[in-house]
Structures are given as C-alpha cells and as structure tokens.
Write a protein that holds these residues in place. Structure first.
Motif, PDB file in Angstrom:
ATOM      1  N   ALA A  26      22.357  28.327  16.646  1.00  0.00           N
ATOM      2  CA  ALA A  26      23.795  28.378  16.898  1.00  0.00           C
ATOM      3  C   ALA A  26      24.529  28.864  15.648  1.00  0.00           C
ATOM      4  CB  ALA A  26      24.302  27.011  17.326  1.00  0.00           C
ATOM      5  N   TYR A  27      24.151  28.343  14.493  1.00  0.00           N
ATOM      6  CA  TYR A  27      24.784  28.732  13.227  1.00  0.00           C
ATOM      7  C   TYR A  27      24.612  30.225  12.962  1.00  0.00           C
ATOM      8  CZ  TYR A  27      25.570  28.913   8.158  1.00  0.00           C
ATOM      9  OH  TYR A  27      26.015  29.237   6.890  1.00  0.00           O
ATOM     10  N   LYS A  28      23.420  30.730  13.176  1.00  0.00           N
ATOM     11  CA  LYS A  28      23.176  32.156  12.964  1.00  0.00           C
ATOM     12  C   LYS A  28      24.101  32.994  13.850  1.00  0.00           C
ATOM     13  CE  LYS A  28      19.437  35.602  13.028  1.00  0.00           C
ATOM     14  NZ  LYS A  28      20.001  36.529  14.027  1.00  0.00           N
ATOM     15  N   SER A  29      24.283  32.567  15.098  1.00  0.00           N
ATOM     16  CA  SER A  29      25.138  33.335  16.006  1.00  0.00           C
ATOM     17  C   SER A  29      26.603  33.278  15.578  1.00  0.00           C
ATOM     18  CB  SER A  29      24.979  32.824  17.449  1.00  0.00           C
ATOM     19  OG  SER A  29      25.677  31.607  17.671  1.00  0.00           O
ATOM     20  N   ILE A  30      27.021  32.167  14.963  1.00  0.00           N
ATOM     21  CA  ILE A  30      28.390  32.073  14.458  1.00  0.00           C
ATOM     22  C   ILE A  30      28.570  32.981  13.244  1.00  0.00           C
ATOM     23  CG2 ILE A  30      30.087  30.524  13.399  1.00  0.00           C
ATOM     24  CD1 ILE A  30      28.822  28.239  15.023  1.00  0.00           C
ATOM     25  N   TRP A  47      33.310  25.431  11.555  1.00  0.00           N
ATOM     26  CA  TRP A  47      32.433  24.836  12.568  1.00  0.00           C
ATOM     27  C   TRP A  47      32.415  23.331  12.372  1.00  0.00           C
ATOM     28  CZ3 TRP A  47      26.378  25.342  12.774  1.00  0.00           C
ATOM     29  CH2 TRP A  47      25.923  24.968  14.045  1.00  0.00           C
ATOM     30  N   VAL A  48      32.906  22.591  13.366  1.00  0.00           N
ATOM     31  CA  VAL A  48      32.915  21.135  13.321  1.00  0.00           C
ATOM     32  C   VAL A  48      31.824  20.625  14.261  1.00  0.00           C
ATOM     33  CG1 VAL A  48      34.250  19.035  13.640  1.00  0.00           C
ATOM     34  CG2 VAL A  48      35.388  21.110  12.835  1.00  0.00           C
ATOM     35  N   LEU A  91      26.479  32.028  20.537  1.00  0.00           N
ATOM     36  CA  LEU A  91      27.520  33.009  20.802  1.00  0.00           C
ATOM     37  C   LEU A  91      26.919  34.407  20.813  1.00  0.00           C
ATOM     38  CD1 LEU A  91      30.414  31.747  18.488  1.00  0.00           C
ATOM     39  CD2 LEU A  91      30.124  31.351  20.949  1.00  0.00           C
ATOM     40  N   ALA A  92      27.391  35.240  21.717  1.00  0.00           N
ATOM     41  CA  ALA A  92      26.983  36.639  21.731  1.00  0.00           C
ATOM     42  C   ALA A  92      27.838  37.409  20.721  1.00  0.00           C
ATOM     43  CB  ALA A  92      27.161  37.224  23.131  1.00  0.00           C
ATOM     44  N   PRO A  93      27.340  38.526  20.233  1.00  0.00           N
ATOM     45  CA  PRO A  93      28.121  39.301  19.259  1.00  0.00           C
ATOM     46  C   PRO A  93      29.505  39.665  19.804  1.00  0.00           C
ATOM     47  CG  PRO A  93      25.858  40.089  19.322  1.00  0.00           C
ATOM     48  CD  PRO A  93      25.994  39.093  20.449  1.00  0.00           C
ATOM     49  N   VAL A 133      29.287  39.922  27.671  1.00  0.00           N
ATOM     50  CA  VAL A 133      28.572  38.662  27.484  1.00  0.00           C
ATOM     51  C   VAL A 133      29.125  37.941  26.260  1.00  0.00           C
ATOM     52  CG1 VAL A 133      26.342  37.594  26.991  1.00  0.00           C
ATOM     53  CG2 VAL A 133      26.490  39.507  28.599  1.00  0.00           C
ATOM     54  N   GLY A 134      29.526  36.688  26.447  1.00  0.00           N
ATOM     55  CA  GLY A 134      30.062  35.895  25.348  1.00  0.00           C
ATOM     56  C   GLY A 134      29.175  34.746  24.930  1.00  0.00           C
ATOM     57  N   LEU A 135      28.182  34.401  25.777  1.00  0.00           N
ATOM     58  CA  LEU A 135      27.372  33.219  25.492  1.00  0.00           C
ATOM     59  C   LEU A 135      25.972  33.382  26.042  1.00  0.00           C
ATOM     60  CD1 LEU A 135      27.729  30.202  24.380  1.00  0.00           C
ATOM     61  CD2 LEU A 135      27.757  29.560  26.796  1.00  0.00           C
ATOM     62  N   LEU A 136      24.995  32.927  25.259  1.00  0.00           N
ATOM     63  CA  LEU A 136      23.626  32.755  25.733  1.00  0.00           C
ATOM     64  C   LEU A 136      23.439  31.274  25.999  1.00  0.00           C
ATOM     65  CD1 LEU A 136      21.670  35.093  23.290  1.00  0.00           C
ATOM     66  CD2 LEU A 136      22.596  35.622  25.554  1.00  0.00           C
TER      67      LEU A 136
END
Length: 260
Positions: free
Chosen positions: A22-26, A39-40, A96-98, A205-208
């Motif tokens: 998740a962090y990598k995608s952010i 990010w909380v 998150l998607a790019p 696409v906004g989310l995996l």
C-alpha cells in the motif's frame, strides 16, 4: 504551506503484511506542486504485530493504535489526525492505481458542488493477475440518489465501490463518518454521501482490490442472511432519512473552492 490530502487506513494484524505494498502505491502518486499527502494508519487494536510493517522513516506516515472496534471505528479514530481538506480511503490490503489521487483531487477542485469521488476497481487476485467487472456508471457527475436506487434494485450491490472514496473532510464529518456496523460500514457512508451530495466517477482504474483468504468480506459471517438483511436495512434507512430531511451539501449559498 502545501494543502493536504489525508489517506486513512484501518489495519489489523492479518492485513498488516500488505502495508508495504500500500505504501509503495501511495509513494508512486503524483500531486500538484502545492499539494501533499499524509498517510494515517490506525490499528484496530493494540498489538506489537502491526508496527513492524509500518514505514518508520517517512514523516508523512502517522501510526496510531486503539481499542478494537472494527474498521469503521479505526477510521473514525484516524480522523483525529486528518488535518487536511480531503480524505482518501485506502484499506490496508489494497493498492492505489497510478494517478488515482490526482484525478480525484482534480474532480473536486474543479467543481465545488461535488462532495466525493469514486473510481473504477480491479480485483487483484492471488496469482498477481487482475480482473474487472461490468456495470460502471458513465464517467463524470453522479447525481444524488443514483447510487442508492441502483444499489436497492441490484441486490445491494452498488455500481461504484466505497473502497475508492475520496471525500471532502467536512462533509465526511458532518455525516458522522462510517456507520456503527459490524460490516458494510463503508457502504453506509457511500449511501449517506449519495443521499446528500453530488459525486464523481472516474472510469480510469483507481484501486487494486486485493482478494485473499483473510479478507473480511470473504468470510462466511459476512453473508449470514439475518445480519446482512439488518445491515442493509439500516444503511438504506439512514440514507433515506437524510434525503427526506432535505439536508444537502454544500449548504445553500455555501459554494466552496476546495477550502474547508
């Protein structure tokens, strides 16, 4: 000073293993120069098993713990640290998607009558592949009541996914946030938002959305008939009560330009 989007993540021990993804995608998100993200992460409980998976060298990441109460409670506790104009939901096991944050932000900054945004979702399967599904609405504005009526007519399955929500912080708080339910608390928020304000749908696409054995929605208890019927009934009742009361966002004469 930069304006801020707060990404809110509820996490418990089984899903903590996915926080690095998740962090990598952010970190791969790009925002305009005058914007930043924070990010909380709120643990649903107090253990020593989640923190090892939380990035510890990034000042943009805030980690807190609290009494267990489910993901809705954890997200609401995280709101104590949501010091930004917008709130983006990201479950611990999703990515998150790019471009997702920038698209959501652009939609709400461009139109003060839009209170929230959603986007297309792909299921992220255990073998690393992805799968989409039909039924997305048209790109652009979603008018009040559209999601609620579709959800009611289609077996309580909405045409937009609550796990992709991007919301004005003051609107989220005014509605009381996520519902006090054992599940479907995010659907409850989505229906309340749709009952009171215009939304937006991005077809990109906004989310995996990760599919895995420990996923809460894959457990038999999630589909137990009596509880599910009760959850759906109270979700609908809240949304219709809000609509019947005539409360809407923004309030009359209160057209905003993105400031809260």
């Amino acid at each position: 000073m930069a304006r801020r989007v707060i990404i809110v993540t509820a996490v418990h021990v089984p899903s903590a293993q996915f926080l690095p993804d998740a962090y990598k995608s952010i970190c791969e998100q790009e925002l305009p120069d005058d914007w930043e993200w924070r990010w909380v992460i709120q643990e649903d409980g107090k253990t020593d098993q989640v923190s090892p998976h939380v990035p510890d060298s990034d000042e943009r990441v805030v980690f807190r713990q609290g009494r267990p109460g489910g993901p809705g409670v954890a997200r609401m506790m995280a709101m104590a640290h949501a010091d930004g104009e917008y709130v983006k939901v990201l479950d611990a096991d999703d990515q998150l998607a790019p471009g997702a944050l920038a698209r959501d932000l652009a939609a709400l900054e461009a139109d003060a009558s839009i209170g929230w945004a959603t986007s297309r979702v792909l299921d992220f399967l255990p073998d690393g592949s992805t799968a989409g599904f039909p039924g997305d609405p048209d790109a652009g504005p979603i008018e009040p009541g559209e999601v609620l009526e579709y959800w009611k007519a289609n077996g309580f399955r909405a045409q937009v996914h609550p796990a992709t929500l991007f919301v004005r912080r003051d609107l989220l708080l005014a509605l009381g946030g996520w519902m006090a339910l054992p599940a479907s608390e995010d659907t409850g928020l989505l229906m309340a938002l749709n009952a009171t304000s215009r939304g937006w749908f991005s077809p990109e696409v906004g989310l995996l959305y990760r599919k895995w054995p420990g996923q809460a929605t894959s457990q038999p208890s999630h589909m137990e008939a009596a509880e599910r019927d009760a959850r759906m009934a109270v979700v609908e009742a809240r949304a219709r009560a809000l609509a019947d009361l005539g409360w809407s966002y923004p309030a009359e004469g209160q057209w905003r330009t993105g400031t809260s």
